[in-house]
Enzyme design. Structure first.
Site, PDB file in Angstrom:
ATOM      1  N   SER A  26      10.719  -7.941   9.365  1.00 60.98           N
ATOM      2  CA  SER A  26       9.513  -8.569   9.897  1.00 60.98           C
ATOM      3  C   SER A  26       8.966  -7.839  11.115  1.00 60.98           C
ATOM      4  CB  SER A  26       9.803 -10.027  10.275  1.00 60.98           C
ATOM      5  OG  SER A  26      10.823 -10.097  11.259  1.00 60.98           O
ATOM      6  N   HIS A  57       7.211  -7.598   3.551  1.00 63.82           N
ATOM      7  CA  HIS A  57       7.520  -8.683   4.478  1.00 63.82           C
ATOM      8  C   HIS A  57       7.103 -10.011   3.863  1.00 63.82           C
ATOM      9  CE1 HIS A  57       6.635 -10.871   8.519  1.00 63.82           C
ATOM     10  NE2 HIS A  57       7.803 -11.229   8.011  1.00 63.82           N
ATOM     11  N   GLU A  61       3.042  -9.285   3.460  1.00 63.73           N
ATOM     12  CA  GLU A  61       2.609  -8.080   4.150  1.00 63.73           C
ATOM     13  C   GLU A  61       3.271  -6.880   3.466  1.00 63.73           C
ATOM     14  OE1 GLU A  61       1.535  -8.797   8.802  1.00 63.73           O
ATOM     15  OE2 GLU A  61       3.659  -8.824   8.311  1.00 63.73           O
ATOM     16  N   ASN A 106       3.255 -10.770  13.213  1.00 62.86           N
ATOM     17  CA  ASN A 106       4.158 -10.983  14.337  1.00 62.86           C
ATOM     18  C   ASN A 106       3.705 -10.248  15.595  1.00 62.86           C
ATOM     19  OD1 ASN A 106       5.851 -12.763  13.054  1.00 62.86           O
ATOM     20  ND2 ASN A 106       7.244 -11.192  12.310  1.00 62.86           N
TER      21      ASN A 106
END
Length: 718
Positions: free
Chosen positions: A425, A446, A458, A496
Site C-alpha cells: 500500500s 493495491h 490501484e 495513502n
C-alpha cells in the site's frame, strides 16, 4: 453489412428504411445509440415522413449495432444541445398523436431515455435477453421523459418504484410477463440481434395496422396508487445514499402520477428533473460516471496483446490475502493460496468460509455456489506451486526486506510469462522489482480491504513495468468487477499519499482544541463514510506508526509534527484490534466510545508543543481536511502519479469513503472554485506555515484563469 447501410439518412445518427409498407427508423449513434440532439431530430423527421406517406401503414423504431438505445446523451446535459428542438416531449407527442401504429423493437438494452422513447410507442417487442430499465437515480436524476408517469400505467406503482429507486433493469422476458412489453422473441438460445427482433416487430406492426380502433397508449391508462404508502417509501430512503435526493424526487413523481392528470404529472416530473440536473449532486455523480469508465482505459503507443491469466497464486492468507483470493474465486478463476504454516492457512480458509456463509445467509449465494467458490481456492504450504501461475499476488506483511526476498524467490520459480504483483500500500514498487531479473513483469496491485468487497484497485506502474502487463492487469480488474486506476510510484501512491496530509490536519486540530469525536462528526456530517480517527482505529494505528517511524529520518525538522498518534501507539493502543485507540471499544463491539485518557493525552501534547487550545468549529475542520486533500491531489497530478484529476476522484470515492454526491476531492474543488481554493490555502499558509505551501499546478491554473483540472492534459503515469 449494417441494416442501415442502404437506408435514407435523416440525420447523422438516424436512418429511414422501408420494409414494404412498414417504415423502420434506425438509431445509429454508437456505441449505445444515445438520444442526443441529432438522434432526436432524426427520429422526429422520420416519424413525420412516415406519417405523411400513405403507402406506409406503421413505423418501427430500432437500434443499429448491439443495443436499441442506452438513453440520453449525458455529455450534452447542461449544454445547448440538451434543449435543442425537438425535445423528447416533442417526439412523444408525435408518437401519441400518430394514427399509425409505432412499435419499439428492443434488443440489447433500452435504458433511461431509451425506455422512455419505447414507453411512448404504442407497442414494444423485445428480445427475451434484452434489459429494460430507468437507471437515472444512479446519476442523481429522475427520468425526465415521462418515465415516472407512463411506467406505472403499464406495470403498476409498486413495481415502478422498485425499478426506478434501484435503477435495476428487467429482462425482456420479465417485461413481457409484467405488461411492459407486448411480445418477445424466444428467450432460448443465443442472444438476439437487431435484425431478428425487427423482423418480429415489423410483422407485429403490420398486424396492428390491420386492426380497427385506436392503438393503446400508456398515457391514456388509469393508475391506482391506493395500495402504496408513499410516506413510508420516502422515510425508508437512506439519507446517506449517494442518490438520496433523486430517490426521494422519483417517489414524489410516481406519487404525482397517481394524483394528477397525465399532462400535469409530466410537468411535475420535468420540474424535478430540471432542478436535479442543475444541482451539484447530479453533476458530481455524472462526473464520476464518466470518470469510472475512463480510468480503466490504457492507450500507449501500439495496441498490446494481453497475457493469459487463467491461474492465480496468492502469497499470504491474512486478511488481505483472503480477500484477494475470494475476489478471484468470485470471478470464476482457480486460486492457489500459499502460506508458510498450517495454522495460518487453516485460519485463512476458515475466514473465507465464514465470509461466504455470511453472504449466503443474506440470500446472495446458494449453498451450491458457496461450495463452488470454496472449491476454486486451493490452500497449500508449497511455495513452488507458483510455477504454475500466470499471476502471483504477494500479500504478506508490509516490510520491504521481506517483500524483496519473496520476489527474488518468485523470479527463480515462476514461468517467464508470469506477472509478479505486490499488494503493498506504500512501499516502492521499483525497489521490489529490482530484486528480480525481470522488472518489466513486476507491478503493484493495491487492493483495498476487505478486498472481496471494495471495488477500487490501484494498479501501480513501476518505471520498468511492461505495457502488456499494465493492460492485462487493468483488464483483469474489470473481470473481477473492480474499478482499476493506474497510478505511479511514490510514497503511498495516490490514496495513502493524500491520506497523510488529511491525517496531519486532523492531528493538528486535536492539539489546537478539537476532540476526536468532534473531528469525526464534522467530516461524517460533510459526507465522509468515516471520520479520520475512527478510520485509523479500524485500519490499525500500528501500521501507520511503522510508516512514520520508517520515514522519520527524512522528515523536515522545521515542519510542525503532531505527536498525538505516536503517543497513543506507545500506550499499546492500536485501535479496534486492541479495543483502544483514539476511542475505546467494548469487547466484541466496533462502537467507538470517547475516552478521557485520550483527551488528557491530547491536552498534554498541546502543552508540550506550546499550543494554546481554543474552540474549533466544524467548518474549520472540514475546510482544513478537504483543502489538504485537494492541495496534495494537485501535486500528484502535476508529478504524473495520476493520469487525470478524475482518476484521483475515483480513488477517493471508492477507496476512502469520500461522498460520491460531491464528486471526489478534485471535483469538489471545482465546485468551490479553484480561485477560492487557492485563496484559502494561502490564508492557511499565513496562519499555519509551510505545510500549506500551495501546489504549483493550482497556482498556475488560477493565474491563467482556468476553472477546471480538465485544462491539464492527461499525462502518461510515471
Amino acid at each position: 453489412m449494417s441494416p442501415v447501410a442502404e437506408s435514407l439518412r435523416l440525420s447523422p445518427t438516424v436512418s429511414y428504411e422501408r420494409q414494404a409498407d412498414i417504415a423502420v427508423l434506425w438509431l445509429d449513434n454508437p456505441p449505445v445509440n444515445g438520444l442526443g440532439d441529432t438522434t432526436r431530430a432524426g427520429i422526429h423527421a422520420g416519424l413525420k415522413q412516415a406519417l405523411e406517406d400513405d403507402s406506409i401503414v406503421g413505423v418501427v423504431l430500432a437500434g443499429a449495432g448491439k443495443v436499441f438505445c442506452g438513453g440520453a446523451d449525458i455529455r450534452q446535459f447542461n449544454t445547448p444541445a440538451a434543449t435543442a428542438w425537438p425535445l423528447s416531449a416533442n417526439i412523444q407527442q408525435c408518437l401519441e398523436t400518430s394514427p399509425k401504429p409505432v412499435v419499439a423493437a428492443i434488443h440489447g438494452v433500452a435504458l433511461g431515455g431509451g425506455l422512455e422513447l419505447a414507453l411512448g410507442c404504442h407497442y414494444r417487442v423485445v428480445a427475451g435477453d434484452a434489459r429494460l430499465g430507468l437507471p437515472e437515480v444512479n446519476i442523481g436524476l429522475v427520468p425526465g421523459g415521462g418515465g415516472t408517469q407512463r411506467l406505472p400505467r403499464l406495470v403498476g406503482v409498486e413495481r415502478t418504484l422498485d425499478m426506478i429507486q434501484t435503477g435495476a433493469p428487467v429482462t425482456g422476458k420479465v417485461a413481457a410477463a409484467i405488461g411492459l412489453a407486448d411480445a418477445a422473441v424466444d428467450t432460448n438460445g443465443p442472444a438476439h440481434d437487431a435484425v431478428e427482433v425487427v423482423a418480429l416487430a415489423v410483422e407485429f406492426c403490420r398486424q396492428a395496422a390491420a386492426r380497427t380502433g385506436p392503438h393503446p397508449l400508456a398515457a391514456a391508462r388509469e393508475v391506482n396508487g391506493s395500495c402504496v404508502d408513499f410516506e413510508a417509501r420516502l422515510g425508508a430512503v437512506n439519507r446517506k445514499a449517494r442518490n438520496a435526493r433523486a430517490q426521494q424526487a422519483a417517489i414524489l413523481c410516481v406519487k404525482a402520477a397517481t394524483q394528477l392528470p397525465f399532462i400535469d404529472g409530466l410537468a411535475f416530473e420535468r420540474e424535478r428533473f430540471d432542478a436535479l440536473v442543475r444541482g451539484t449532486e447530479s453533476k458530481s455523480l455524472r462526473h464520476l460516471f464518466f470518470a469510472e469508465r475512463e480510468a480503466p482505459k490504457f492507450a500507449e503507443g501500439a495496441e498490446v496483446a494481453l497475457r493469459a491469466l487463467d491461474r492465480v497464486a496468492i502469497l499470504g492468507a491474512g486478511t488481505m490475502g483472503v480477500g484477494i483470493a475470494m475476489s478471484f474465486a468470485n470471478a470464476g478463476m482457480p486460486v492457489m493460496l500459499v502460506e508458510r504454516e498450517q495454522a495460518a492457512i487453516d485460519r485463512g480458509m476458515a475466514l473465507i468460509r465464514r465470509n461466504y456463509e455470511v453472504t449466503a445467509s443474506k440470500g446472495k449465494l446458494t449453498a451450491a455456489q458457496l461450495e463452488e467458490r470454496l472449491a476454486r481456492i486451493t490452500p497449500t504450504l508449497e511455495f513452488d506451486v507458483v510455477a504454475a501461475a500466470d499471476l502471483v499476488v504477494e500479500a504478506v506483511f508490509e516490510d520491504l526486506a521481506i517483500k524483496k526476498e519473496i520476489f527474488r524467490r518468485l523470479d527463480k520459480v515462476c514461468r517467464p510469462s508470469a506477472i509478479l504483483a505486490t499488494n503493498t500500500s506504500r512501499l516502492d514498487v521499483n525497489v521490489i522489482a529490482a530484486a528480480t531479473s525481470r522488472p518489466g513483469d513486476v507491478i503493484g496491485l493495491h487492493f483495498f480491504s476487505p478486498a472481496n468487497v471494495m471495488k477500487l484497485l490501484e494498479v501501480v506502474r513501476g518505471k520498468a513495468t511492461s505495457p502488456d502487463v499494465i493492460a492485462t492487469c487493468l483488464a483483469m480488474a474489470q473481470r473481477l468487477q473492480k474499478i482499476p486506476v493506474l497510478v505511479g510510484v511514490c510514497e503511498g501512491f495516490v490514496g495513502n499519499r493524500m491520506l497523510t496530509p488529511y491525517w496531519r490536519e486532523a492531528g493538528f486540530l486535536l492539539e489546537e482544541g478539537a476532540s476526536p469525536q468532534q473531528v469525526d462528526r464534522a467530516l461524517t456530517d460533510f459526507g465522509m463514510a468515516m471520520g479520520p480517527m475512527a478510520m485509523a482505529d479500524l485500519a490499525g494505528m500500528d501500521i501507520n506508526w511503522a510508516t512514520r517511524k520508517r520515514l522519520a529520518p527524512t522528515r523536515p525538522a522545521h515542519l510542525r509534527y503532531s505527536t498525538v498518534a505516536d503517543r497513543i501507539c506507545e500506550l499499546g493502543r492500536f485501535g479496534q484490534k486492541t479495543s483502544a485507540g483514539y476511542y475505546r471499544y467494548e469487547p466484541g463491539s466496533r462502537t467507538p466510545i470517547p475516552d478521557p485518557v485520550i483527551d488528557a493525552l491530547i491536552a498534554d501534547c498541546a502543552r508540550v508543543a506550546g499550543i494554546a487550545r481554543r474552540e474549533i468549529s466544524g467548518q474549520e475542520i472540514v475546510e482544513r481536511a478537504m483543502l489538504a486533500l485537494i492541495n496534495e491531489g494537485a501535486r500528484i497530478l502535476e508529478e504524473g502519479i495520476a493520469r487525470r484529476a478524475s482518476d484521483i476522484d475515483v480513488v477517493y470515492v471508492h477507496g476512502y469513503g469520500f461522498p460520491a454526491w460531491r464528486g471526489g476531492p478534485m471535483f469538489y474543488a471545482e465546485t468551490l472554485g479553484l480561485e477560492k481554493v487557492l485563496a484559502r490555502i494561502l490564508a492557511l499558509r499565513e496562519q499555519h506555515g509551510a505545510h500549506w505551501e500551495p501546489a504549483p499546478l493550482l497556482a498556475r491554473l488560477v493565474a491563467g484563469g482556468a476553472g477546471s483540472w480538465s485544462e491539464v492534459p492527461a499525462v502518461q503515469v510515471k
